[in-house]
Design a protein around this motif. Structure first.
Motif, mmCIF file in Angstrom:
data_model
loop_
_atom_site.group_PDB
_atom_site.id
_atom_site.type_symbol
_atom_site.label_atom_id
_atom_site.label_comp_id
_atom_site.label_asym_id
_atom_site.label_seq_id
_atom_site.Cartn_x
_atom_site.Cartn_y
_atom_site.Cartn_z
ATOM 1 N N TYR A 32 0.818 -1.218 -0.111
ATOM 2 C CA TYR A 32 0.006 -0.047 -0.178
ATOM 3 C C TYR A 32 0.784 1.233 -0.008
ATOM 4 N N GLN A 33 0.320 2.303 -0.671
ATOM 5 C CA GLN A 33 1.127 3.349 -0.688
ATOM 6 C C GLN A 33 1.120 3.957 0.642
ATOM 7 N N GLY A 34 2.137 4.657 0.882
ATOM 8 C CA GLY A 34 2.594 5.313 2.364
ATOM 9 C C GLY A 34 3.058 4.282 3.436
ATOM 10 N N GLN A 35 2.932 2.945 2.994
ATOM 11 C CA GLN A 35 3.510 2.047 3.914
ATOM 12 C C GLN A 35 5.089 1.796 3.538
ATOM 13 N N SER A 36 5.994 1.102 4.548
ATOM 14 C CA SER A 36 7.272 0.754 4.278
ATOM 15 C C SER A 36 7.165 -0.956 4.588
ATOM 16 N N TYR A 37 7.824 -1.314 3.534
ATOM 17 C CA TYR A 37 8.052 -3.068 3.548
ATOM 18 C C TYR A 37 9.479 -3.498 3.669
ATOM 19 N N THR A 38 10.049 -4.508 4.243
ATOM 20 C CA THR A 38 11.099 -5.089 3.732
ATOM 21 C C THR A 38 11.191 -6.543 3.640
ATOM 22 N N ILE A 39 11.952 -7.144 2.612
ATOM 23 C CA ILE A 39 11.928 -8.500 2.404
ATOM 24 C C ILE A 39 13.477 -9.093 2.764
ATOM 25 N N THR A 40 13.450 -9.800 3.726
ATOM 26 C CA THR A 40 14.610 -10.386 4.320
ATOM 27 C C THR A 40 14.697 -11.864 3.778
ATOM 28 N N GLY A 41 15.814 -12.717 3.995
ATOM 29 C CA GLY A 41 15.842 -14.041 3.705
ATOM 30 C C GLY A 41 17.492 -14.262 3.036
ATOM 31 N N CYS A 197 20.039 -6.821 6.219
ATOM 32 C CA CYS A 197 20.458 -6.272 7.277
ATOM 33 C C CYS A 197 19.379 -6.077 8.281
ATOM 34 N N ASN A 198 19.494 -6.538 9.442
ATOM 35 C CA ASN A 198 18.597 -6.770 10.573
ATOM 36 C C ASN A 198 18.210 -5.261 11.146
ATOM 37 N N GLN A 223 12.972 -10.975 14.265
ATOM 38 C CA GLN A 223 13.104 -11.250 12.962
ATOM 39 C C GLN A 223 14.558 -12.089 13.081
ATOM 40 N N GLU A 224 14.417 -12.910 11.973
ATOM 41 C CA GLU A 224 15.715 -13.823 11.992
ATOM 42 C C GLU A 224 16.329 -13.780 10.604
#
Length: 228
Positions: A32-41, A197-198, A223-224
């Motif tokens: 959604y616009q205005g939200q922040s997301y990170t993808i780790t792995g 990066c954690n 988070q792992e």
């Protein structure tokens, strides 16, 4: 209803030497616009591929993807004029000064205020005094700040960033990360960021772990992911 991206039941695979490699299957993701997301792995899990699919730069092997603007539902190709990109490799044009690198997306759109807006964004990322320097005359952190200004100068609704601090030392990485999150927040843009990066991942409102073909929502305090 705010603008958002919908990925439903998406899968991604490719073939190498007549063997099919599947990165992930049947994933759902809403951005959604205005939200922040990170993808780790872990490396090789398909994080960058998922980022490219979400941005509409790559096509899903199966599943559906759409860009929803209010009550209008369209293909992700409609997102291209509303999105900006930041990569680990800065991708600045070496022959252009900082201000002209930032102004380039606006010039390509025919904006006659390109240089004025570019200078304003260089000031926002703390590089107004470096406006006439070429990339070779800038540090890695400074180059990435120029890349952030270039990605945001035309006020996109969505920003996609692939390991944007991966080539930076810790101090520069922290500085760049804070600028990136603050600028996206100020601009009302969604930020979708791939990182190992954690500390960087914990800055986002939503964090996902992509591993073993599955996308798992992670609470930021559990988070792992790898440290920087």
């Amino acid at each position: 209803m705010s603008n958002h991206i919908e990925l439903k039941g998406i899968s991604q695979s490719f073939e190498i030497n007549d063997s099919k490699i599947t990165l992930f299957e049947h994933l759902d993701l809403s951005i959604y616009q205005g939200q922040s997301y990170t993808i780790t792995g872990p490396s090789g899990a398909g994080k960058s591929s998922l980022l490219m699919l979400a941005s509409g730069l790559e096509q899903v092997t199966s599943g559906s993807s759409s860009y929803i603007q209010g009550s209008q539902i369209g293909p992700l190709s409609d997102l291209r004029t509303d999105s900006g990109f930041i990569f680990q490799q800065f991708h600045l044009l070496p022959e252009l000064t900082a201000i002209n690198n930032v102004a380039l997306p606006l010039k390509l759109r025919g904006d006659n205020q390109a240089l004025v807006k570019a200078e304003a964004w260089l000031n926002k990322v703390g590089l107004g005094h470096r406006r006439d320097h070429k990339p070779s005359e800038l540090s890695g952190g400074e180059q990435q700040r120029v890349a952030i200004a270039r990605a945001l100068v035309f006020e996109p609704k969505f920003i996609f960033a692939d390991e944007p601090t991966g080539n930076l030392d810790q101090a520069s990485a922290n500085e760049v990360a804070n600028i990136l999150f603050d600028c996206c927040l100020e601009n009302g843009a969604a930020l979708v960021l791939v990182t190992h990066c954690n500390e960087l991942a914990s800055k986002a409102q939503h964090t996902f772990l992509l591993a073993n073909g599955q996308l798992i929502t992670k609470a930021n305090n559990t988070q792992e992911v790898l440290s920087c």
